[in-house]
Design an enzyme around this catalytic site. Structure first.
Site, PDB file in Angstrom:
ATOM      1  N   ARG A   1      -2.281  -5.782 -12.751  1.00  0.00           N
ATOM      2  CA  ARG A   1      -1.761  -5.388 -11.427  1.00  0.00           C
ATOM      3  C   ARG A   1      -0.645  -6.360 -11.055  1.00  0.00           C
ATOM      4  O   ARG A   1      -0.926  -7.482 -10.633  1.00  0.00           O
ATOM      5  CB  ARG A   1      -2.878  -5.438 -10.386  1.00  0.00           C
ATOM      6  CG  ARG A   1      -3.964  -4.376 -10.556  1.00  0.00           C
ATOM      7  CD  ARG A   1      -5.010  -4.528  -9.459  1.00  0.00           C
ATOM      8  NE  ARG A   1      -5.841  -3.354  -9.292  1.00  0.00           N
ATOM      9  CZ  ARG A   1      -7.083  -3.236  -9.752  1.00  0.00           C
ATOM     10  NH1 ARG A   1      -7.641  -4.227 -10.411  1.00  0.00           N
ATOM     11  NH2 ARG A   1      -7.774  -2.126  -9.539  1.00  0.00           N
TER      12      ARG A   1
ATOM     13  N   HIS B   1     -20.368 -15.366   3.341  1.00  0.00           N
ATOM     14  CA  HIS B   1     -19.361 -15.762   2.352  1.00  0.00           C
ATOM     15  C   HIS B   1     -19.946 -16.658   1.273  1.00  0.00           C
ATOM     16  O   HIS B   1     -19.563 -16.594   0.115  1.00  0.00           O
ATOM     17  CB  HIS B   1     -18.194 -16.450   3.050  1.00  0.00           C
ATOM     18  CG  HIS B   1     -17.221 -15.450   3.582  1.00  0.00           C
ATOM     19  ND1 HIS B   1     -16.391 -15.695   4.631  1.00  0.00           N
ATOM     20  CD2 HIS B   1     -16.963 -14.181   3.185  1.00  0.00           C
ATOM     21  CE1 HIS B   1     -15.660 -14.617   4.862  1.00  0.00           C
ATOM     22  NE2 HIS B   1     -15.991 -13.694   4.001  1.00  0.00           N
TER      23      HIS B   1
ATOM     24  N   ARG C   1       1.121  -2.575 -15.144  1.00  0.00           N
ATOM     25  CA  ARG C   1       1.445  -1.547 -14.155  1.00  0.00           C
ATOM     26  C   ARG C   1       2.590  -2.020 -13.270  1.00  0.00           C
ATOM     27  O   ARG C   1       2.598  -3.159 -12.802  1.00  0.00           O
ATOM     28  CB  ARG C   1       0.215  -1.243 -13.293  1.00  0.00           C
ATOM     29  CG  ARG C   1       0.451  -0.096 -12.340  1.00  0.00           C
ATOM     30  CD  ARG C   1      -0.819   0.296 -11.637  1.00  0.00           C
ATOM     31  NE  ARG C   1      -1.214  -0.699 -10.655  1.00  0.00           N
ATOM     32  CZ  ARG C   1      -2.345  -0.625  -9.947  1.00  0.00           C
ATOM     33  NH1 ARG C   1      -3.182   0.381 -10.146  1.00  0.00           N
ATOM     34  NH2 ARG C   1      -2.632  -1.548  -9.075  1.00  0.00           N
TER      35      ARG C   1
ATOM     36  N   GLU D   1      -4.222   9.271 -10.577  1.00  0.00           N
ATOM     37  CA  GLU D   1      -4.973   8.851  -9.384  1.00  0.00           C
ATOM     38  C   GLU D   1      -4.666   9.713  -8.172  1.00  0.00           C
ATOM     39  O   GLU D   1      -5.212   9.476  -7.097  1.00  0.00           O
ATOM     40  CB  GLU D   1      -4.738   7.367  -9.082  1.00  0.00           C
ATOM     41  CG  GLU D   1      -3.297   6.945  -8.935  1.00  0.00           C
ATOM     42  CD  GLU D   1      -3.135   5.439  -8.734  1.00  0.00           C
ATOM     43  OE1 GLU D   1      -4.123   4.743  -8.463  1.00  0.00           O
ATOM     44  OE2 GLU D   1      -1.990   4.973  -8.854  1.00  0.00           O
TER      45      GLU D   1
ATOM     46  N   CYS E   1      -9.183   2.969 -15.780  1.00  0.00           N
ATOM     47  CA  CYS E   1      -9.049   1.571 -15.339  1.00  0.00           C
ATOM     48  C   CYS E   1      -9.560   1.325 -13.928  1.00  0.00           C
ATOM     49  O   CYS E   1      -9.437   0.231 -13.406  1.00  0.00           O
ATOM     50  CB  CYS E   1      -7.612   1.089 -15.473  1.00  0.00           C
ATOM     51  SG  CYS E   1      -6.484   1.937 -14.362  1.00  0.00           S
TER      52      CYS E   1
ATOM     53  N   ASN F   1     -10.496   4.653  -8.559  1.00  0.00           N
ATOM     54  CA  ASN F   1     -10.628   4.204  -7.159  1.00  0.00           C
ATOM     55  C   ASN F   1      -9.833   5.125  -6.241  1.00  0.00           C
ATOM     56  O   ASN F   1     -10.337   5.628  -5.244  1.00  0.00           O
ATOM     57  CB  ASN F   1     -10.109   2.773  -6.985  1.00  0.00           C
ATOM     58  CG  ASN F   1     -10.735   1.812  -7.958  1.00  0.00           C
ATOM     59  OD1 ASN F   1     -11.814   2.070  -8.472  1.00  0.00           O
ATOM     60  ND2 ASN F   1     -10.060   0.711  -8.238  1.00  0.00           N
ATOM     61  N   ASP F   2      -8.565   5.317  -6.585  1.00  0.00           N
ATOM     62  CA  ASP F   2      -7.739   6.177  -5.747  1.00  0.00           C
ATOM     63  C   ASP F   2      -8.042   7.649  -5.991  1.00  0.00           C
ATOM     64  O   ASP F   2      -8.065   8.440  -5.054  1.00  0.00           O
ATOM     65  CB  ASP F   2      -6.249   5.898  -5.997  1.00  0.00           C
ATOM     66  CG  ASP F   2      -5.779   4.708  -5.171  1.00  0.00           C
ATOM     67  OD1 ASP F   2      -6.196   4.606  -4.006  1.00  0.00           O
ATOM     68  OD2 ASP F   2      -5.014   3.878  -5.697  1.00  0.00           O
TER      69      ASP F   2
ATOM     70  N   ARG G   1     -11.190   4.786   0.664  1.00  0.00           N
ATOM     71  CA  ARG G   1     -11.974   3.881  -0.185  1.00  0.00           C
ATOM     72  C   ARG G   1     -12.400   2.621   0.548  1.00  0.00           C
ATOM     73  O   ARG G   1     -13.255   1.873   0.076  1.00  0.00           O
ATOM     74  CB  ARG G   1     -11.195   3.535  -1.475  1.00  0.00           C
ATOM     75  CG  ARG G   1      -9.910   2.799  -1.254  1.00  0.00           C
ATOM     76  CD  ARG G   1      -9.033   2.821  -2.496  1.00  0.00           C
ATOM     77  NE  ARG G   1      -9.071   1.573  -3.226  1.00  0.00           N
ATOM     78  CZ  ARG G   1      -8.269   1.271  -4.257  1.00  0.00           C
ATOM     79  NH1 ARG G   1      -7.402   2.172  -4.691  1.00  0.00           N
ATOM     80  NH2 ARG G   1      -8.355   0.137  -4.866  1.00  0.00           N
TER      81      ARG G   1
END
Ligand code: PEP
Ligand code: MG
Length: 644
Positions: free
Chosen positions: A401, A294, A437, A535, A606, A558-559, A569
């Protein structure tokens, strides 16, 4: 000469094993290959030099080859670099002899694990909190319940101190997530269970906590997965924190560290780092830890050079006065002489010059060489990120988001609160557009106030617009808030997880109702563009139909990648399939872009891939006019566009 740039996807970069494999592959071609990364180059035939380059996952690397089979070599090596588990590929299966074993970077006495890039030199700040000396004692049966309560109290106090640390200014969302993970460890049922059984068996609370922590940490350390192995440090840090609370003691802290110091330590917990003024830290050198610790993740997020797993003698480290490090190669110099210090200072100056060169792109509104203007916008999750995005040169917001407004709280945010948030965002970037969104949430990310039933496949379940359309009590306040914020004039509304044109029509009907309700209440509202995320494969196949009903598309790579490739993913086992550059995903994007062009609407990207220098030319070539990404990637994307 053949040249190609790629983003390295090899897990944890070209550390010892993948570096060896890479060299083996390069040597199977007759041409000369050079690999360049972080402003430096190395011949692809030297594993040691390659490791010294410190190529890390997500770095951009350029391959250059000259000779007869240059094209084949570059293509094969680029594929290698883009394969997440390339280090595990067995090239001996091709019949070529195995390469000699290479000494890992961390085995050298003056080298550790490169954990966060950048060079630093500064006064050492020795951070070696004293070991806790726990004297076990037996608690008589009648006092055990009170001892258990004392432990529970200490646990609650410790968790509260974690939460306080999380609220400190200067921390990022990812830092907060790391601290949340520590809270989870502290409150883990198994951890609590084994402490309480220890107390029930007569151990005092401090001994029971240390023993339970030690046992759990040891089981993490035995795992093969380096990320999971690194989690042992979390257990150790939580164990220490609870034990200190039980003993009524405080640890030494990084809060008083002089500005520009390089922290030297055995190990630094994320929590310790969270208590420091991160901007004041010159660098970090630790005896323990790896790239997935971390502390490494936090150092990278804050641009702090770090070398971990540096196996120098503890007494020597405690005595060091000046320390220099190169977080890209893992090199560390303790009390460097004048010449060596000069070399490090030279590297620091070169890095600064590189950063400045990219800085120049911050204010650029990039156009391709044939004059196409591309908007480079930012992906944001909260208003706290506005400043960083503006500083990085964001030309608006390509993805806000809104789910983060809904998560991490006990009740749903009201319409007024949302309207205020969206208006602040729109005003901050006006006249540039802000694409907001609507709530994209599902069973994998629960929200207080919405009941999600258990789903076997949450990614294929009741999420995004599907949930919103069935919960108008949640969705309509958000739509009304967006309509109210649209008065500023630059708001665009983006719908997630669209798979069917009927969903767009249903949202439009709800928007009409919302407008009527606002009119009835005397509330002003403005005009906006309505767009959809591309997506799902379904949205791609019916893109032509959807394009006739909306103002824009935004590709969520991504999706889209996970659904086109049927590769989760989040699952590292299938990461090698989860590649946006796969021809299947590129074909889907091409198809959606074609539909947008036909309908005369604009299309943006995006997802994470929007920032990839190797994919930006593809997007632009297919008519994408907006790319939205995390703030840190903006200057490089702008530079990339100007070179097309
Ligand atoms: C995407 O899917 O590419 C996207 C941008 O949305 P998220 O990552 O929030 O699912
Ligand atoms: Mg998505």
């Amino acid at each position: 000469m053949i040249e190609r740039s790629v983003v390295v996807r090899v897990h944890d970069g070209l550390h010892a094993r993948p570096a060896t494999q890479f060299v083996k592959l390069a040597k199977s071609f007759s041409c000369e290959v050079e690999i360049r990364c972080n402003g430096r180059g190395a011949s692809a035939t030297s594993a040691v030099k390659l490791m010294l380059l410190g190529v890390k996952e997500n770095d951009e690397a350029t391959l250059r080859a000259e000779g007869e089979d240059a094209a084949d070599a570059v293509s094969a090596l680029a594929t290698f670099l883009q394969t997440p588990d390339a280090g595990d590929i067995d090239l001996t299966a091709t019949g070529k002899p195995a390469a000699p074993a290479v000494t890992p970077a961390c085995a050298s006495p003056d080298r550790g694990v490169p954990a966060s890039e950048g060079t630093a030199i500064g006064p050492a700040f020795a951070f070696f909190p004293a070991a806790l000396d726990i004297q076990p004692c037996t608690v008589p049966p009648e006092e055990r319940e009170a001892e258990r309560r004392r432990y529970r109290q200490a646990l609650a106090g410790t968790v509260q101190s974690f939460r306080d640390a999380k609220a400190r200014p200067g921390l990022k969302r990812d830092d907060a997530a790391i601290i949340d993970a520590l809270v989870e460890v502290a409150e883990d049922a198994e951890f609590i269970g084994s402490v309480e059984s220890g107390i029930a068996a007569g151990q005092d609370a401090a001994s029971a906590v240390s023993e339970a922590g030690r046992t759990i940490a040891a089981s993490f350390e035995a795992l093969a997965d380096p990320y999971l192995r690194a989690r042992a440090e979390d257990i150790r840090s939580v164990t220490r924190a609870i034990t200190l609370t039980l003993l009524g003691r405080r640890d030494m802290t990084l809060a008083d560290m002089p500005r520009g110091s390089v922290i030297v330590a055995d190990e630094i917990a994320a929590l310790d780092l969270a208590k420091a003024t991160l901007a004041d830290i010159g660098g970090i050198v630790c005896r323990k830890g790896a790239a997935t610790s971390h502390v490494a993740i936090m150092a990278r997020a804050h641009g702090i050079p770090a070398v971990l797993g540096f196996s120098a003698d503890e007494a020597r480290l405690k005595a060091v006065r000046t320390i220099a490090l190169d977080g890209s190669t893992g090199a560390v110099a303790l009390d460097p002489d004048a010449a060596e210090a000069e070399r490090f200072r030279g590297a620091i100056a070169r890095e600064a010059a590189e950063r400045t060169a990219l800085e120049a792109y911050r204010t650029v509104e990039p156009t391709t060489r044939d004059g196409r203007r591309i908007e480079i916008a930012a992906n944001l999750g909260s208003l706290a990120e506005i400043e960083a995005a503006q500083k990085a040169g964001a030309m608006g917001v390509g993805l806000f988001r809104t789910e983060f407004l809904f998560m991490e709280r006990r009740t749903l945010p009201g319409e007024d609160e949302q309207a205020e948030t969206y208006t602040t965002l729109a005003q901050a970037f006006a006249p540039h557009p802000v694409v907001i969104r609507t709530l994209d949430i599902g069973g994998d990310k629960p929200v207080a106030g919405i009941d999600f039933e258990h789903e076997d496949n949450p990614f294929l379940g009741w999420r995004g617009v599907r949930m919103c359309l069935e919960r108008p009590d949640v969705f309509k306040p958000q739509l009304r808030a967006l309509l109210r914020a649209s008065i500023v004039g630059n708001v665009k509304i983006l719908l997630p997880m669209i798979a069917d044109v009927g969903e767009v029509r249903a949202v439009r009907a709800l928007l009409d109702e919302c407008r009527a309700e606002l009119d009835a209440g005397g509330q002003a509202h403005g005009a906006f563009e309505l767009g959809v995320m591309i997506e799902t494969p379904a949205a791609v196949f019916v893109a032509a139909e959807i394009a006739r009903e909306v103002d824009f598309f935004s590709v969520g790579t991504n999706d889209l990648t996970q659904y086109v490739m049927a590769a989760d993913r989040l699952n590292p086992r299938v990461a090698k399939l989860n590649r946006t550059e796969h021809p299947a995903v590129l074909a889907a994007i091409r198809m959606a872009a074609g539909a947008a062009r036909e309908a005369g609407i604009w299309i943006g990207v995006c997802g994470e891939a929007a920032a990839r220098p190797d994919l930006i030319p593809f997007f632009v070539e297919n008519g994408v006019t907006e790319l939205s990404m995390s703030a840190a990637s903006i200057p490089r994307a702008k530079k990339c566009v100007t070179e097309i």
